[in-house]
Scaffold this motif. Sequence first.
Motif, PDB file in Angstrom:
ATOM      1  N   THR A  98      -2.837  47.285 -39.157  1.00 61.28           N
ATOM      2  CA  THR A  98      -3.840  47.395 -40.224  1.00 61.28           C
ATOM      3  C   THR A  98      -3.154  47.140 -41.576  1.00 61.28           C
ATOM      4  N   TYR A  99      -4.103  46.691 -42.373  1.00 64.74           N
ATOM      5  CA  TYR A  99      -3.404  46.293 -43.828  1.00 64.74           C
ATOM      6  C   TYR A  99      -3.096  47.492 -44.403  1.00 64.74           C
ATOM      7  N   LYS A 100      -3.681  48.660 -44.236  1.00 60.06           N
ATOM      8  CA  LYS A 100      -3.292  49.782 -44.942  1.00 60.06           C
ATOM      9  C   LYS A 100      -1.978  50.350 -44.603  1.00 60.06           C
ATOM     10  N   ILE A 101      -1.544  50.249 -43.308  1.00 51.94           N
ATOM     11  CA  ILE A 101      -0.117  50.752 -42.778  1.00 51.94           C
ATOM     12  C   ILE A 101       0.851  49.733 -43.428  1.00 51.94           C
ATOM     13  N   SER A 102       0.481  48.434 -43.206  1.00 50.47           N
ATOM     14  CA  SER A 102       1.493  47.196 -43.829  1.00 50.47           C
ATOM     15  C   SER A 102       1.484  47.547 -45.490  1.00 50.47           C
ATOM     16  N   GLN A 103       0.334  47.753 -46.063  1.00 58.64           N
ATOM     17  CA  GLN A 103       0.663  48.163 -47.553  1.00 58.64           C
ATOM     18  C   GLN A 103       1.559  49.176 -47.676  1.00 58.64           C
ATOM     19  N   LYS A 104       1.589  50.290 -47.069  1.00 55.96           N
ATOM     20  CA  LYS A 104       2.493  51.219 -47.127  1.00 55.96           C
ATOM     21  C   LYS A 104       4.065  50.838 -46.928  1.00 55.96           C
ATOM     22  N   ILE A 105       4.027  49.943 -46.031  1.00 55.93           N
ATOM     23  CA  ILE A 105       5.566  49.633 -45.677  1.00 55.93           C
ATOM     24  C   ILE A 105       6.073  48.542 -46.601  1.00 55.93           C
ATOM     25  N   ILE A 106       5.040  47.708 -47.170  1.00 53.85           N
ATOM     26  CA  ILE A 106       5.588  46.665 -48.117  1.00 53.85           C
ATOM     27  C   ILE A 106       5.899  47.486 -49.608  1.00 53.85           C
ATOM     28  N   PHE A 107       5.043  48.420 -50.243  1.00 49.68           N
ATOM     29  CA  PHE A 107       5.367  49.529 -51.203  1.00 49.68           C
ATOM     30  C   PHE A 107       6.722  50.197 -51.279  1.00 49.68           C
ATOM     31  N   ASN A 108       6.972  50.710 -49.986  1.00 50.24           N
ATOM     32  CA  ASN A 108       8.248  51.356 -50.035  1.00 50.24           C
ATOM     33  C   ASN A 108       9.351  50.278 -50.057  1.00 50.24           C
ATOM     34  N   ASN A 109       9.159  49.261 -49.034  1.00 49.16           N
ATOM     35  CA  ASN A 109      10.185  48.273 -49.170  1.00 49.16           C
ATOM     36  C   ASN A 109      10.436  47.729 -50.753  1.00 49.16           C
ATOM     37  N   LEU A 110       9.457  47.405 -51.464  1.00 50.88           N
ATOM     38  CA  LEU A 110       9.542  46.884 -52.699  1.00 50.88           C
ATOM     39  C   LEU A 110      10.142  48.132 -53.435  1.00 50.88           C
ATOM     40  N   MET A 111      10.059  49.347 -53.397  1.00 48.68           N
ATOM     41  CA  MET A 111      10.632  50.331 -54.192  1.00 48.68           C
ATOM     42  C   MET A 111      11.974  50.725 -53.675  1.00 48.68           C
ATOM     43  N   GLY A 112      12.204  50.553 -52.443  1.00 50.86           N
ATOM     44  CA  GLY A 112      13.638  50.979 -51.911  1.00 50.86           C
ATOM     45  C   GLY A 112      14.448  49.741 -51.745  1.00 50.86           C
ATOM     46  N   ILE A 113      14.142  48.438 -51.722  1.00 47.77           N
ATOM     47  CA  ILE A 113      14.820  47.329 -51.725  1.00 47.77           C
ATOM     48  C   ILE A 113      14.840  46.391 -53.000  1.00 47.77           C
ATOM     49  N   CYS A 114      13.638  46.053 -53.136  1.00 48.22           N
ATOM     50  CA  CYS A 114      13.804  44.911 -54.218  1.00 48.22           C
ATOM     51  C   CYS A 114      13.963  45.527 -55.584  1.00 48.22           C
ATOM     52  N   PHE A 115      13.277  46.618 -56.026  1.00 47.44           N
ATOM     53  CA  PHE A 115      13.579  47.075 -57.310  1.00 47.44           C
ATOM     54  C   PHE A 115      14.951  47.631 -57.565  1.00 47.44           C
ATOM     55  N   PRO A 116      15.516  48.622 -57.026  1.00 46.04           N
ATOM     56  CA  PRO A 116      16.966  48.809 -56.999  1.00 46.04           C
ATOM     57  C   PRO A 116      18.044  47.849 -57.115  1.00 46.04           C
ATOM     58  N   TYR A 117      17.762  46.957 -56.194  1.00 45.55           N
ATOM     59  CA  TYR A 117      18.716  45.620 -56.427  1.00 45.55           C
ATOM     60  C   TYR A 117      18.427  44.957 -57.600  1.00 45.55           C
ATOM     61  N   MET A 118      17.149  44.693 -58.081  1.00 42.49           N
ATOM     62  CA  MET A 118      16.897  43.897 -59.320  1.00 42.49           C
ATOM     63  C   MET A 118      17.482  44.700 -60.613  1.00 42.49           C
ATOM     64  N   MET A 119      17.157  45.824 -60.582  1.00 43.24           N
ATOM     65  CA  MET A 119      17.540  46.789 -61.724  1.00 43.24           C
ATOM     66  C   MET A 119      18.872  46.817 -61.782  1.00 43.24           C
TER      67      MET A 119
END
Length: 450
Positions: A98-119
């Motif tokens: 469902t979108y709800k589950i995939s939303q959690k995954i992309i939120f955690n991946n953005l927080m755990g992968i993209c933002f630390p890398y970009m910062m």
Amino acid sequence: MDKIILLPLIISALLLTSRSPRQVFILSFLPAITLCPAYFNVKVVSGVPELYFWSAALLPIILVWAINGFDGYTPHWIDFFIFAYVLAIFLAQWSNSTYKISQKIIFNNLMGICFPYMMVRSYAIDPKGLISLIRTMTIVGAIVAFFNILEFRMFINHFDEHLRRLWPTYVVWDTGMVMSRWGFKRALGPFSHPIVAGYVFALIAPLAIWCQNQGHYATKRQGQIIVGLNILGIFVSISRAPIIGFLLGLAVIYCGWSKKRAAIFTTLSIIGILLLMVIVPKFIDYIAVTRATATTEAQRNVAYRKEMWQAYTEVVMERPFAGWGRFSVPSIKGMESIDAEYLGVALASGALALFFYLVFLFGMLIRMVRYGQSTAYNDPWGRLAWCLIAGWVCAIFSQATVYSGAQSVQYLYMLGAIGQILILTRPSVTATASGAPFVQIYRFGFARTL
């Protein structure tokens, strides 16, 4: 008591009133991601994914950074593969659940992968900030390693047990996962699994070696203690893949720091080829057994991984594009544990996600090696590059036989960002009139002339 997860958020917010986002990232986020277990979470607002200690610490920093227009970050082509990897995971999960589950995954991946890398890319572009970031990583790692050594002998995980007593609900790892080998507990600390603990320390320890070599600790004795603790953190996990990967990394550092770098690499390549000619046939015979016919525990582990790759590769090919989703991968009887990150990515998110991930891993490796080779053997930033390569080699090797989870994800991408800084800004060292080293940054390889 589960609302104590918001404590790092409050600390970050308070620090931001008097300090820069870069300083708060180092003072709040790095301790939160390293010292606090990544499997404790709490639902704060309905409809919003759960928060962890580390993501709570990161949220105010992201907000201020966004208000400042993502100051300091400049996109690069390698970033595309990071974002594409996160997007591929999201789309694969959405198509399988469902979108709800995939939303959690992309939120955690953005927080755990993209933002630390970009910062890290944006906050550590000057030498002082870069050194402060790396030094803090190694000091916090040494603190965790000290308690992991106690856990190794005393069987008490201080990062987990005291916090668990305060927690009002069930926590996924229940009693703290006691795993032992040779009469000792495999120390995991805040990292959820001994394998992840060894893997994280194998990424941090080479950075500690660099800091000690360059005199970035208060005293030589302090540096030796920090280096020793981070290395011991690898070994008290008693995880073979991170230990072997770290030893390979030490060989990389030795070669990269040597004055006769080219000759050593050539010699080792020739010796490696000759050894492979002898070892490969024997290894093939060694793994040509099943778990039923294996004679030792090590041989059974090898046989299990061989059978796992054979069996689950067929499962991957059944759904090669979208995968099966993180929570719906079919389990083959007797092989519930998928002990390989690459296979796990392909199973959960498909071959395209695995392609993006491998391009990032090997693309960064090749670029860092080329940068390291372009520097003098005693260049401080070149030496840092070889320490990053050492950790990167360990990561690539380890993920072939173990999974990548918990804090190892954030640390991998932060190290990738440090590598990008070295490659794109080309820091160099010149001498002042007094003879003391003066560090100057050349942005994107162009010297500024007055």
